[in-house]
Design an enzyme around this catalytic site. Structure first.
Site, PDB file in Angstrom:
ATOM      1  N   CYS A  67       0.936  -0.971  -0.079  1.00  0.00           N
ATOM      2  CA  CYS A  67      -0.036   0.067   0.024  1.00  0.00           C
ATOM      3  C   CYS A  67       0.950   1.344   0.067  1.00  0.00           C
ATOM      4  CB  CYS A  67      -0.785  -0.090   1.163  1.00  0.00           C
ATOM      5  SG  CYS A  67      -1.734   1.306   1.270  1.00  0.00           S
ATOM      6  N   CYS A 181      -0.933   4.007  -6.372  1.00  0.00           N
ATOM      7  CA  CYS A 181      -1.609   3.162  -5.442  1.00  0.00           C
ATOM      8  C   CYS A 181      -1.799   1.836  -6.120  1.00  0.00           C
ATOM      9  CB  CYS A 181      -2.868   3.810  -5.283  1.00  0.00           C
ATOM     10  SG  CYS A 181      -4.182   2.683  -4.436  1.00  0.00           S
TER      11      CYS A 181
END
Length: 262
Positions: A67, A181
């Site tokens: 992440c 992302c």
């Protein structure tokens, strides 16, 4: 492998190419999602605490924070707390900037990611002399989650994200877009389609993510270790497992068993 949802599966797919026999536990922190709208102290405390408890329970050889938001905020803290190797994921500004043809680079990420000093440092160290445009596109996370559940992608949402870069100064000269992302590479083909056919951008536009580099880093840190899977990979979630409804095919084809609560 730790993420807020299933975006980290893009990293998992790359790791599977490098290390086909390594057993993997994928942890999806749906109860804490989204990270992008949280403050830095909130993200750091949650990631460090949750990963610490998970490592105590599962005893992994290595942990990957799959992440970008969590990595740019909490990577240093997690490395101080845990004794195992920790591999993070950060926006692939370096590989994008290494392309000599790139002069204007776009970065799509969460609100929290694009404002981090970590990103400032990447821009200074690797994109010096080039233009880096940043745009927060949190709605792409939901589109990626929906896509893995077999739902249609909303092209208007993708177009709005791309226009957030195009409408900035020098945005018309974009030649590379960093998908900052781990959810976003799931939409790479869709983004390219919208860019070319809906917006008239160049078909030479590059979308860059760091999944392959992260996988190589993980393989390097575990080089020489032997692995032998004894069953399906494990998929654990915070909160209720009901949030994984619709992911059955996605998880099965990647060798995961029935989702488990953490």
């Amino acid at each position: 492998m730790f993420d807020t949802g299933v975006g980290g599966l893009t990293v998992y797919d790359a790791v599977r190419v490098q290390m086909p026999d390594a057993p993997v536990i994928f942890a999806a922190d749906y109860a804490g999602m989204p990270y992008g709208t949280k403050t830095e102290p909130q993200v750091a405390a949650r990631v460090a605490g949750l990963l610490g408890r998970m490592c105590e329970r599962y005893q992994p050889r290595l942990a990957c924070i799959a992440c970008n938001t969590a990595s740019t905020i909490a990577l240093g803290m997690v490395r101080e707390v845990l004794e195992i190797p920790i591999v993070g994921t950060v926006p692939a500004i370096k590989p994008a900037a290494m392309d000599n043809h790139s002069t204007v680079i776009g970065l799509l990420g969460t609100q929290a990611t694009i404002r981090q000093q970590y990103v400032d440092d990447l821009e200074r160290d690797f994109a010096n002399g080039k233009t880096l445009l940043r745009h927060a596109a949190p709605d792409l996370v939901d589109e990626a989650e929906n896509k893995l559940r077999g739902k249609p992608v909303n092209r208007d949402v993708l177009k709005a994200a791309l226009e957030g870069l195009e409408n900035q100064e020098k945005g018309l000269w974009l030649d590379s877009i960093v998908l900052g992302c781990t959810h976003f590479p799931l939409l790479k083909d869709d983004l390219m389609d919208v860019a070319v056919f809906d917006m008239g951008l160049s078909p030479d536009l590059r979308f860059v993510d760091g999944s392959e580099g992260i996988a190589r880093r993980i393989a390097d840190r575990l080089d020489g270790q032997e692995f032998a899977k004894s069953g399906p990979n494990r998929f654990v979630v915070t909160g209720t497992v009901e949030v994984t409804k619709g992911l059955e095919a996605t998880l099965s084809e990647r060798g995961f068993g029935t989702p488990e609560p953490f």
